[in-house]
Each structure stands twice: as structure tokens, then as C-alpha cells.
Enzyme design. Structure first.
Site, PDB file in Angstrom:
ATOM      1  N   ARG A 188      -3.481   6.979  -0.880  1.00  0.00           N
ATOM      2  CA  ARG A 188      -4.640   6.375  -1.522  1.00  0.00           C
ATOM      3  C   ARG A 188      -5.050   5.169  -0.708  1.00  0.00           C
ATOM      4  O   ARG A 188      -4.268   4.232  -0.545  1.00  0.00           O
ATOM      5  CB  ARG A 188      -4.207   5.968  -2.936  1.00  0.00           C
ATOM      6  CG  ARG A 188      -5.317   5.507  -3.802  1.00  0.00           C
ATOM      7  CD  ARG A 188      -4.804   5.275  -5.216  1.00  0.00           C
ATOM      8  NE  ARG A 188      -4.173   3.978  -5.368  1.00  0.00           N
ATOM      9  CZ  ARG A 188      -4.063   3.346  -6.527  1.00  0.00           C
ATOM     10  NH1 ARG A 188      -4.516   3.892  -7.627  1.00  0.00           N
ATOM     11  NH2 ARG A 188      -3.497   2.172  -6.592  1.00  0.00           N
ATOM     12  N   THR A 239     -10.798   1.620  -0.912  1.00  0.00           N
ATOM     13  CA  THR A 239     -11.758   2.531  -1.554  1.00  0.00           C
ATOM     14  C   THR A 239     -11.152   3.292  -2.726  1.00  0.00           C
ATOM     15  O   THR A 239     -11.879   3.877  -3.529  1.00  0.00           O
ATOM     16  CB  THR A 239     -12.257   3.575  -0.540  1.00  0.00           C
ATOM     17  OG1 THR A 239     -11.135   4.409  -0.168  1.00  0.00           O
ATOM     18  CG2 THR A 239     -12.833   2.930   0.711  1.00  0.00           C
ATOM     19  N   ASP A 264       4.752   0.427  -7.337  1.00  0.00           N
ATOM     20  CA  ASP A 264       4.413   1.476  -6.372  1.00  0.00           C
ATOM     21  C   ASP A 264       5.592   2.456  -6.290  1.00  0.00           C
ATOM     22  O   ASP A 264       6.670   2.108  -5.805  1.00  0.00           O
ATOM     23  CB  ASP A 264       4.138   0.843  -4.999  1.00  0.00           C
ATOM     24  CG  ASP A 264       3.609   1.876  -4.014  1.00  0.00           C
ATOM     25  OD1 ASP A 264       2.497   1.685  -3.510  1.00  0.00           O
ATOM     26  OD2 ASP A 264       4.314   2.892  -3.772  1.00  0.00           O
ATOM     27  N   ASP A 285       7.110   3.175  -2.778  1.00  0.00           N
ATOM     28  CA  ASP A 285       7.858   2.021  -2.249  1.00  0.00           C
ATOM     29  C   ASP A 285       9.185   1.845  -2.988  1.00  0.00           C
ATOM     30  O   ASP A 285      10.213   1.562  -2.372  1.00  0.00           O
ATOM     31  CB  ASP A 285       7.015   0.746  -2.361  1.00  0.00           C
ATOM     32  CG  ASP A 285       5.908   0.705  -1.312  1.00  0.00           C
ATOM     33  OD1 ASP A 285       5.965   1.507  -0.363  1.00  0.00           O
ATOM     34  OD2 ASP A 285       4.993  -0.127  -1.465  1.00  0.00           O
TER      35      ASP A 285
HETATM   36  O1  LIG Z   1      -4.310   8.536  -9.112  1.00  0.00           O
HETATM   37  P1  LIG Z   1      -4.505   7.740  -7.865  1.00  0.00           P
HETATM   38  O2  LIG Z   1      -5.307   6.493  -8.102  1.00  0.00           O
HETATM   39  O3  LIG Z   1      -5.039   8.541  -6.737  1.00  0.00           O
HETATM   40  O4  LIG Z   1      -3.080   7.152  -7.437  1.00  0.00           O
HETATM   41  C1  LIG Z   1      -1.915   7.883  -7.489  1.00  0.00           C
HETATM   42  C2  LIG Z   1      -1.382   8.162  -6.123  1.00  0.00           C
HETATM   43  O5  LIG Z   1      -0.877   6.949  -5.548  1.00  0.00           O
HETATM   44  C3  LIG Z   1       0.487   7.131  -5.158  1.00  0.00           C
HETATM   45  O6  LIG Z   1       0.603   7.578  -3.851  1.00  0.00           O
HETATM   46  P2  LIG Z   1       0.313   6.632  -2.590  1.00  0.00           P
HETATM   47  O7  LIG Z   1      -1.103   6.694  -2.206  1.00  0.00           O
HETATM   48  O8  LIG Z   1       0.883   5.270  -2.866  1.00  0.00           O
HETATM   49  O9  LIG Z   1       1.109   7.356  -1.446  1.00  0.00           O
HETATM   50  P3  LIG Z   1       2.679   7.477  -1.216  1.00  0.00           P
HETATM   51  O10 LIG Z   1       3.163   8.512  -2.182  1.00  0.00           O
HETATM   52  O11 LIG Z   1       2.754   7.919   0.184  1.00  0.00           O
HETATM   53  O12 LIG Z   1       3.325   6.136  -1.461  1.00  0.00           O
HETATM   54  C4  LIG Z   1       0.966   8.193  -6.120  1.00  0.00           C
HETATM   55  O13 LIG Z   1       2.138   8.819  -5.711  1.00  0.00           O
HETATM   56  C5  LIG Z   1      -0.226   9.115  -6.229  1.00  0.00           C
HETATM   57  O14 LIG Z   1      -0.280  10.085  -5.217  1.00  0.00           O
HETATM   58  O1  LIG Z   2       0.696   2.180 -10.418  1.00  0.00           O
HETATM   59  C1  LIG Z   2       0.558   2.917  -9.410  1.00  0.00           C
HETATM   60  C2  LIG Z   2      -0.676   3.466  -9.036  1.00  0.00           C
HETATM   61  C3  LIG Z   2      -0.746   4.275  -7.938  1.00  0.00           C
HETATM   62  N1  LIG Z   2       0.380   4.515  -7.228  1.00  0.00           N
HETATM   63  C4  LIG Z   2       1.590   3.991  -7.584  1.00  0.00           C
HETATM   64  O2  LIG Z   2       2.599   4.233  -6.915  1.00  0.00           O
HETATM   65  N2  LIG Z   2       1.632   3.176  -8.661  1.00  0.00           N
HETATM   66 MG   LIG Z   3       2.817   4.573  -2.711  1.00  0.00          MG
END
Ligand SMILES: O=P(O)(O)OC[C@H]1O[C@H](OP(=O)(O)OP(=O)(O)O)[C@H](O)[C@@H]1O
Ligand SMILES: O=c1cc[nH]c(=O)[nH]1
Ligand SMILES: [Mg+2]
Length: 210
Positions: A105, A109, A201, A204
Site C-alpha cells: 500500500r 496515495t 503494521d 512489520d
Molecule cells: O486495506 P488497505 O488499506 O489496502 O491496507 C491493508 C494492506 O496493508 C498491509 O500491507 P502492506 O501494504 O503494509 O504490505 P506488507 O504486507 O508488505 O507489509 C496489509 O497486509 C494489507 O495488505
Molecule cells: O492498521 C493497518 C492498516 C494497514 N496495514 C497494516 O498493517 N495495519
Molecule cells: Mg505492512
């Protein structure tokens, strides 16, 4: 499944989720708890799978015994946090076929950026369970399911750990045919579209990055 949203209120799920939300919980414990919860959520999301029977011989007699019907399930993990849920679900359904959609994400944006896609064959004949612990704005899950549908999947369910009302609404609008199973419907999103109260997160916390 008929309900668009199912919240799994099982005491073990809720207890483990509380431990995961606690910011003092270590990376190691967070991963272990997620694996344990994913087994319980997998049990719930597979509750109404179609069954048929097979004739078998027990040591005592012949019987028509229940078995799962149709082609092997497909599990699709939205990278990278999805892999935390995938591990447990795959333990419960070891014969499943597995696909990956790589999305992150964009923090400015809030739009998903795709970097990888590898999906099992014959998705049109399989129940496909898409896994990602966080449903925040819903942009990532909607985009992943768009891709999965474009590859033919027709029977899809979405499994997450936490859902925000905004994400559930977005999914209902874009993919009303995709039931969602979650451990909690949280209160809201904050100004950076993080789930509140949430757990931070997920990627993370799972992998010890920042
Ligand atoms: O519903 P949204 O607003 O799209 O957010 C949710 C997304 O954000 C996080 O991933 P992230 O982009 O942090 O990637 P990662 O899993 O690589 O940490 C999570 O695991 C989802 O995929
Ligand atoms: O709260 C949140 C939202 C998006 N992605 C995450 O990992 N945590
Ligand atoms: Mg993430």
C-alpha cells in the site's frame, strides 16, 4: 457462506488477538499467535464446504463416509503479511494449491502497488480463500480479488484478522459475492488509514521490520 461478514467470537481467538494487539508482544510471540489464530479462523471459513461421500471399509463394515467434494482448494496470500495467516491455514488444509499476489500500500496515495502475481491453475473450479491479516481501506484486497477473478475464480472467500468498517464497505461494494471472515470488526481508520484500535503494521510486527 451466506453472510457477507462473519466475526469469529470464539474465546480462544479473542484471547490470542488481545495478546497480539499488545505493543509489548515480541515479534516471535506475534508470529506464533497469528499461526494459532489462523488455525481457528481456517476452521470457521471452511465450515460450509461442499461434501460428498466415498465407500470405505472400516475394520468392522462398509460405510458411505463423508469427504470433501470437488477440486482441491486454492489459498491466495496477499504478500507479505498474508503469509502469516497462510502458514496456519495450510497446516489445516495441506493439500490446498497456493498462490501469491504481491501488493504494498503506497503510504501517500493508499493505492495498492502490484509487484508479483502467481496463481494456481483452474481457479474457476476451486474454492479460493484469499488471506491477508488487515482489511483497512480495502484497496489491497479489492485489487487482489480483481486479479484473482480475472484469472477465472468464481467462488472466493476472504480471511483476515482485523477489519475496519471502511474496508468492509469497500469490499461489499466491489465484491458483494465474496464473504469475509475476521476475528474483529474494529472501530475506524486513523488519518493514515491505520486500523484503530488495531495492532499496528502487521507486516512489520510479524517480520521485525520498521
Ligand atoms: O486495506 P488497505 O488499506 O489496502 O491496507 C491493508 C494492506 O496493508 C498491509 O500491507 P502492506 O501494504 O503494509 O504490505 P506488507 O504486507 O508488505 O507489509 C496489509 O497486509 C494489507 O495488505
Ligand atoms: O492498521 C493497518 C492498516 C494497514 N496495514 C497494516 O498493517 N495495519
Ligand atoms: Mg505492512
Amino acid at each position: 457462506m451466506t453472510d457477507h461478514l462473519t466475526v469469529v467470537n470464539h474465546p480462544l481467538v479473542q484471547h490470542k488477538l488481545t495478546l497480539m494487539r499488545d505493543k509489548k508482544t515480541s515479534t516471535n510471540s506475534f508470529r506464533q499467535l497469528l499461526r494459532e489464530i489462523s488455525l481457528l479462523l481456517a476452521y470457521e471459513i471452511t465450515r460450509e464446504l461442499e461434501m460428498t461421500t466415498r465407500t470405505i471399509q472400516t475394520p468392522l463394515c462398509e460405510m458411505e463416509a463423508p469427504i470433501l467434494e470437488g477440486k482441491k482448494l486454492a489459498l491466495v496470500s496477499i504478500l507479505r503479511a498474508g503469509n502469516g495467516l497462510l502458514d496456519g491455514v495450510l497446516e489445516l488444509i495441506p493439500a490446498a494449491r497456493v498462490g501469491f499476489v504481491g501488493l504494498y500500500r503506497d503510504p501517500e496515495t493508499l493505492q495498492p502497488v502490484e509487484y508479483y502475481c502467481k496463481l494456481p491453475a483452474n481457479l474457476d473450479e476451486r474454492l479460493t480463500i484469499v488471506v491477508d491479516p488487515m482489511l483497512a481501506t480495502g484497496n489491497s484486497s479489492v485489487a487482489a480479488i480483481d486479479l484473482i477473478k480475472a484469472k477465472g475464480a468464481k467462488n472466493i472467500r476472504f480471511l483476515c484478522l482485523l477489519a475496519a468498517p471502511e474496508g468492509v464497505a469497500r469490499m461489499r461494494e466491489a465484491h458483494p459475492d465474496v464473504p469475509i471472515v475476521t476475528a474483529s470488526l474494529d472501530e475506524k481508520l486513523d488519518d493514515h488509514a491505520y486500523i484503530v484500535p488495531g495492532l499496528g503494521d502487521a507486516g512489520d510486527r510479524m517480520f521485525g521490520t520498521k
